[in-house]
Structures are given as C-alpha cells and as structure tokens.
Design a protein around this motif. Structure first.
Motif, mmCIF file in Angstrom:
data_model
loop_
_atom_site.group_PDB
_atom_site.id
_atom_site.type_symbol
_atom_site.label_atom_id
_atom_site.label_comp_id
_atom_site.label_asym_id
_atom_site.label_seq_id
_atom_site.Cartn_x
_atom_site.Cartn_y
_atom_site.Cartn_z
ATOM 1 N N LEU A 63 36.366 80.366 7.760
ATOM 2 C CA LEU A 63 37.269 80.054 6.272
ATOM 3 C C LEU A 63 37.073 79.117 5.490
ATOM 4 O O LEU A 63 37.021 79.376 4.610
ATOM 5 C CB LEU A 63 38.697 81.405 6.675
ATOM 6 C CG LEU A 63 38.770 82.568 6.872
ATOM 7 C CD1 LEU A 63 39.366 83.631 6.821
ATOM 8 C CD2 LEU A 63 38.137 83.491 5.532
ATOM 9 N N SER A 64 37.904 78.323 6.934
ATOM 10 C CA SER A 64 37.990 76.537 5.822
ATOM 11 C C SER A 64 36.911 76.725 5.408
ATOM 12 O O SER A 64 36.548 75.605 4.284
ATOM 13 C CB SER A 64 38.060 75.687 7.084
ATOM 14 O OG SER A 64 36.880 75.674 8.488
ATOM 15 N N ASP A 65 35.927 77.160 6.337
ATOM 16 C CA ASP A 65 33.966 76.830 5.158
ATOM 17 C C ASP A 65 33.446 76.904 3.694
ATOM 18 O O ASP A 65 33.575 76.447 2.895
ATOM 19 C CB ASP A 65 32.837 76.843 5.948
ATOM 20 C CG ASP A 65 32.972 76.975 7.035
ATOM 21 O OD1 ASP A 65 33.286 75.240 7.533
ATOM 22 O OD2 ASP A 65 32.654 77.395 8.463
ATOM 23 N N VAL A 66 34.317 78.505 3.806
ATOM 24 C CA VAL A 66 34.495 79.385 2.887
ATOM 25 C C VAL A 66 35.274 78.364 1.267
ATOM 26 O O VAL A 66 35.196 78.264 0.185
ATOM 27 C CB VAL A 66 34.750 80.360 2.695
ATOM 28 C CG1 VAL A 66 34.718 81.109 1.295
ATOM 29 C CG2 VAL A 66 33.100 80.460 3.355
ATOM 30 N N GLY A 67 36.915 77.688 1.827
ATOM 31 C CA GLY A 67 37.715 77.254 1.292
ATOM 32 C C GLY A 67 36.891 75.671 0.973
ATOM 33 O O GLY A 67 37.484 75.259 -0.466
ATOM 34 N N PHE A 68 36.707 74.998 1.758
ATOM 35 C CA PHE A 68 35.881 73.502 1.071
ATOM 36 C C PHE A 68 34.474 73.949 0.070
ATOM 37 O O PHE A 68 34.811 73.468 -0.989
ATOM 38 C CB PHE A 68 35.165 72.710 2.707
ATOM 39 C CG PHE A 68 34.658 71.441 1.493
ATOM 40 C CD1 PHE A 68 35.860 70.588 2.374
ATOM 41 C CD2 PHE A 68 33.839 71.506 1.949
ATOM 42 C CE1 PHE A 68 34.843 69.010 1.458
ATOM 43 C CE2 PHE A 68 32.858 70.434 1.488
ATOM 44 C CZ PHE A 68 34.601 68.322 1.220
ATOM 45 N N ALA A 69 33.983 75.018 0.632
ATOM 46 C CA ALA A 69 33.039 75.313 -0.967
ATOM 47 C C ALA A 69 33.556 75.682 -2.104
ATOM 48 O O ALA A 69 32.935 75.098 -3.032
ATOM 49 C CB ALA A 69 32.077 76.136 -0.061
ATOM 50 N N ARG A 74 34.999 73.261 -6.894
ATOM 51 C CA ARG A 74 36.518 72.704 -8.589
ATOM 52 C C ARG A 74 36.375 71.917 -8.096
ATOM 53 O O ARG A 74 36.955 71.177 -9.772
ATOM 54 C CB ARG A 74 37.444 73.953 -7.827
ATOM 55 C CG ARG A 74 37.299 75.341 -8.084
ATOM 56 C CD ARG A 74 38.826 76.190 -7.890
ATOM 57 N NE ARG A 74 38.508 76.889 -8.160
ATOM 58 C CZ ARG A 74 39.616 78.311 -7.318
ATOM 59 N NH1 ARG A 74 40.572 77.169 -7.355
ATOM 60 N NH2 ARG A 74 39.371 79.406 -7.877
ATOM 61 N N ASP A 75 36.072 70.815 -7.866
ATOM 62 C CA ASP A 75 36.652 69.088 -7.840
ATOM 63 C C ASP A 75 34.830 68.589 -8.323
ATOM 64 O O ASP A 75 34.485 68.635 -6.840
ATOM 65 C CB ASP A 75 37.370 68.788 -6.961
ATOM 66 C CG ASP A 75 37.573 67.583 -7.011
ATOM 67 O OD1 ASP A 75 37.241 66.240 -7.421
ATOM 68 O OD2 ASP A 75 38.466 67.452 -6.270
ATOM 69 N N GLU A 76 34.936 67.866 -9.262
ATOM 70 C CA GLU A 76 33.795 66.925 -9.319
ATOM 71 C C GLU A 76 33.360 65.747 -8.836
ATOM 72 O O GLU A 76 31.957 66.030 -9.014
ATOM 73 C CB GLU A 76 32.881 66.840 -11.135
ATOM 74 C CG GLU A 76 32.191 66.733 -11.135
ATOM 75 C CD GLU A 76 31.649 66.110 -12.576
ATOM 76 O OE1 GLU A 76 31.143 65.262 -13.139
ATOM 77 O OE2 GLU A 76 32.311 67.815 -13.612
ATOM 78 N N ALA A 77 34.569 64.935 -8.611
ATOM 79 C CA ALA A 77 34.313 64.000 -7.529
ATOM 80 C C ALA A 77 34.287 63.835 -6.256
ATOM 81 O O ALA A 77 33.714 63.415 -5.822
ATOM 82 C CB ALA A 77 36.480 63.494 -8.775
ATOM 83 N N LEU A 78 35.153 65.111 -5.930
ATOM 84 C CA LEU A 78 34.737 65.557 -4.912
ATOM 85 C C LEU A 78 33.470 65.690 -4.484
ATOM 86 O O LEU A 78 32.522 65.167 -3.035
ATOM 87 C CB LEU A 78 36.018 66.519 -4.062
ATOM 88 C CG LEU A 78 35.382 67.150 -2.751
ATOM 89 C CD1 LEU A 78 35.783 65.586 -1.331
ATOM 90 C CD2 LEU A 78 36.406 68.293 -2.282
ATOM 91 N N VAL A 82 31.101 63.963 -2.478
ATOM 92 C CA VAL A 82 30.126 64.811 -0.521
ATOM 93 C C VAL A 82 28.528 63.871 -0.734
ATOM 94 O O VAL A 82 27.506 63.249 -0.195
ATOM 95 C CB VAL A 82 30.820 65.874 -0.383
ATOM 96 C CG1 VAL A 82 29.634 66.451 0.092
ATOM 97 C CG2 VAL A 82 31.541 65.743 0.174
ATOM 98 N N GLU A 83 28.140 64.753 -1.486
ATOM 99 C CA GLU A 83 26.656 64.248 -2.463
ATOM 100 C C GLU A 83 26.496 62.791 -1.971
ATOM 101 O O GLU A 83 25.121 62.404 -1.399
ATOM 102 C CB GLU A 83 26.100 64.451 -2.743
ATOM 103 C CG GLU A 83 26.324 66.081 -4.119
ATOM 104 C CD GLU A 83 25.143 66.742 -3.256
ATOM 105 O OE1 GLU A 83 23.465 66.143 -2.675
ATOM 106 O OE2 GLU A 83 25.966 68.019 -2.578
ATOM 107 N N GLU A 84 26.936 61.894 -2.802
ATOM 108 C CA GLU A 84 26.756 60.417 -2.395
ATOM 109 C C GLU A 84 26.306 59.909 -1.349
ATOM 110 O O GLU A 84 25.976 59.563 -0.645
ATOM 111 C CB GLU A 84 27.799 59.195 -2.910
ATOM 112 C CG GLU A 84 27.470 58.072 -3.071
ATOM 113 C CD GLU A 84 28.598 57.133 -4.017
ATOM 114 O OE1 GLU A 84 28.824 56.468 -3.130
ATOM 115 O OE2 GLU A 84 28.905 57.549 -4.667
ATOM 116 N N TRP A 85 27.457 60.889 -0.286
ATOM 117 C CA TRP A 85 27.492 60.358 1.676
ATOM 118 C C TRP A 85 26.588 60.909 2.366
ATOM 119 O O TRP A 85 25.801 60.330 2.684
ATOM 120 C CB TRP A 85 28.740 61.249 2.074
ATOM 121 C CG TRP A 85 29.412 60.124 3.569
ATOM 122 C CD1 TRP A 85 29.236 59.399 4.096
ATOM 123 C CD2 TRP A 85 28.780 61.391 4.757
ATOM 124 N NE1 TRP A 85 29.582 59.060 5.086
ATOM 125 C CE2 TRP A 85 28.850 60.671 5.230
ATOM 126 C CE3 TRP A 85 27.974 63.058 4.249
ATOM 127 C CZ2 TRP A 85 28.205 60.941 7.192
ATOM 128 C CZ3 TRP A 85 27.756 62.946 5.648
ATOM 129 C CH2 TRP A 85 28.406 62.662 7.474
#
Length: 117
Positions: A63-69, A74-78, A82-85
């Motif tokens: 469930l935490s995976d879905v929550g993070f997705a 919703r959070d463009e900066a996040l 993550v993409e940059e990392w």
C-alpha cells in the motif's frame, strides 16, 4: 445515501479499521463523513478498496508503494527530484583523489548520521 461505518466496511472488505484509516491518510480512499464525523463508506469507496486490494495483490506491491505513486503524481517537485536521482550517475568529486573516494564517502555518511541523531 446508504453507507457503511468503518467497522462495517472493514468486515465486508477484509481490511481492518486501522488499515482503512491508513488508506485514508495516504489519500488512496477518502470516505465521506457524517455530521458527527464518522467515516461513511458508500459503493464508490467500496469499489476503490476492492480494486486497491486487487492492485496490490496482482502486482505484488505494498500500500505504501501506491501511496508514494500518488504522492509522485501530485507533487511535481518530488517527481522531478526522484527523476533526477534515478538518472544521475555516481561521480567522484573533482577535489577528491580516486584513492580517497571511498574514505571520503564514509566520512560524509558518518557526518550525516551524526547530524540526524
């Protein structure tokens, strides 16, 4: 509107009331509230809970995976961080000799850990 309480919804869906509260905090399913603040689960929320269970079961995720997705969506900066990392390649700092890179990283980690305690 016909709706179930959290305990009725838990019994019907197989999720515990505690897990239903977690699902709500993660923003995955948001039940309506009664005038006195009780959670009310209607057909839409029950469907979301059923399909959420299917998703985590079929895909073998938490469930935490879905929550993070959802948070990434919703959070463009996040999402950008993550993409940059993910795209970044490890590289030795210019001021650190190749023979000292491992020691330098170890010391950096040690300092970071000391700052968080």
């Amino acid at each position: 509107m016909d709706a179930l309480t959290i305990h009725e919804a838990a019994e019907l869906t197989g999720w515990s009331p505690r897990m239903l509260r977690y699902v709500e905090r993660a923003g995955l399913v948001t039940p309506e509230r009664s005038g006195s603040g009780y959670r009310l689960y209607g057909p839409a929320e029950l469907q979301r809970l059923r399909t959420l269970r299917e998703l985590v079961t079929d895909r073998g995720i938490a469930l935490s995976d879905v929550g993070f997705a959802l948070k990434l969506r919703r959070d463009e900066a996040l999402r950008g961080a993550v993409e940059e990392w993910l795209e970044a390649e490890p590289s030795r700092p210019e001021n650190v000799p190749a023979d000292d890179w491992l020691r330098w990283e170890q010391e950096k980690h040690s300092r970071l850990l000391m700052e968080t305690t």
